[in-house]
Design a protein around this motif. Structure first.
Motif, PDB file in Angstrom:
ATOM      1  N   VAL A 111       0.852  -1.186   0.000  1.00  0.00           N
ATOM      2  CA  VAL A 111       0.000   0.000   0.000  1.00  0.00           C
ATOM      3  C   VAL A 111       0.889   1.238   0.000  1.00  0.00           C
ATOM      4  CG1 VAL A 111      -1.826   1.244   1.217  1.00  0.00           C
ATOM      5  CG2 VAL A 111      -1.762  -1.254   1.303  1.00  0.00           C
ATOM      6  N   LYS A 112       0.612   2.148  -0.942  1.00  0.00           N
ATOM      7  CA  LYS A 112       1.416   3.365  -1.061  1.00  0.00           C
ATOM      8  C   LYS A 112       0.514   4.589  -1.009  1.00  0.00           C
ATOM      9  CE  LYS A 112       4.869   1.075  -3.790  1.00  0.00           C
ATOM     10  NZ  LYS A 112       5.665   1.038  -4.973  1.00  0.00           N
ATOM     11  N   PRO A 113       0.873   5.558  -0.167  1.00  0.00           N
ATOM     12  CA  PRO A 113       0.092   6.795  -0.092  1.00  0.00           C
ATOM     13  C   PRO A 113       0.445   7.722  -1.245  1.00  0.00           C
ATOM     14  CG  PRO A 113       1.921   6.898   1.435  1.00  0.00           C
ATOM     15  CD  PRO A 113       1.958   5.530   0.811  1.00  0.00           C
ATOM     16  N   LYS A 114      -0.548   8.475  -1.715  1.00  0.00           N
ATOM     17  CA  LYS A 114      -0.327   9.442  -2.794  1.00  0.00           C
ATOM     18  C   LYS A 114      -0.661  10.874  -2.374  1.00  0.00           C
ATOM     19  CE  LYS A 114       1.100   6.554  -5.795  1.00  0.00           C
ATOM     20  NZ  LYS A 114       2.525   6.545  -6.069  1.00  0.00           N
ATOM     21  N   THR A 115      -1.257  11.030  -1.197  1.00  0.00           N
ATOM     22  CA  THR A 115      -1.591  12.373  -0.703  1.00  0.00           C
ATOM     23  C   THR A 115      -1.074  12.516   0.725  1.00  0.00           C
ATOM     24  OG1 THR A 115      -3.720  11.680   0.215  1.00  0.00           O
ATOM     25  CG2 THR A 115      -3.720  12.440  -2.086  1.00  0.00           C
ATOM     26  N   LEU A 116      -1.079  13.731   1.211  1.00  0.00           N
ATOM     27  CA  LEU A 116      -0.605  13.989   2.576  1.00  0.00           C
ATOM     28  C   LEU A 116      -1.464  13.261   3.608  1.00  0.00           C
ATOM     29  CD1 LEU A 116       1.327  15.418   4.459  1.00  0.00           C
ATOM     30  CD2 LEU A 116      -0.202  17.395   4.420  1.00  0.00           C
ATOM     31  N   SER A 117      -2.783  13.310   3.462  1.00  0.00           N
ATOM     32  CA  SER A 117      -3.650  12.639   4.438  1.00  0.00           C
ATOM     33  C   SER A 117      -3.433  11.122   4.400  1.00  0.00           C
ATOM     34  CB  SER A 117      -5.114  12.992   4.208  1.00  0.00           C
ATOM     35  OG  SER A 117      -5.530  12.603   2.926  1.00  0.00           O
TER      36      SER A 117
END
Length: 157
Positions: A111-117
């Protein structure tokens, strides 16, 4: 954040791959658990490009995500890409024949985040990494038992 585990099942590799690529079965199972699942590709056969729009409740909030098969190598592996809001996830299933009737499943979720939140969510999840890893391994172990049971029931018929 990456999770990975292995499970051995008493199923020949071809049958195991066929059961794992029975997308209609998994669509129905998701619908029974309260998710809305809509197949968005025109091809009814399992292959690269098969895709779904899914709406499900996660942690008390409705979540929408798109799911697509990005790799499909019969009978060795399948890879799914999921996009939801600020998250991108890759779900890989690899199969290795240990013997004629035994297969090792290696399942990996990245799982990779793409936004700050999303980054903040992943950071907080990293604090509970051991607990999340245990839950992932337990769910995969139960899933392996379920497909073994399904295989045994279908081979008796």
């Amino acid at each position: 954040m990456k999770f990975s585990t292995k499970e051995d099942v008493e199923i020949p590799i071809e049958n195991c791959f066929r059961m794992l690529s029975d997308f209609e079965f998994f669509e129905t199972a998701a619908l029974r658990r309260g998710a809305d699942v809509v197949r968005t590709d025109a091809n009814a056969q399992p292959d690269v490009g098969a895709s779904w729009d899914v709406r499900a409740s996660f942690r008390g909030k409705p979540r929408n995500f798109k799911l697509e098969v990005s790799e499909y190598d019969v009978p060795n592996s399948m890879k799914f890409d999921a996009k939801s809001g600020g998250m991108l996830a890759h779900f890989l299933i690899e199969l290795v024949a240990l013997s004629r009737n035994r297969t090792r499943m290696r399942i990996e979720l990245d799982v990779k985040p793409k936004t700050l939140s999303a980054r903040l969510l992943i950071q907080s999840a990293k604090l509970a990494r051991n607990r999340l890893n245990r839950r992932f391994k337990n769910r995969v172990a139960h899933f392996a038992e379920d497909i073994e049971d399904r295989y045994k029931r279908s081979s008796r018929s």
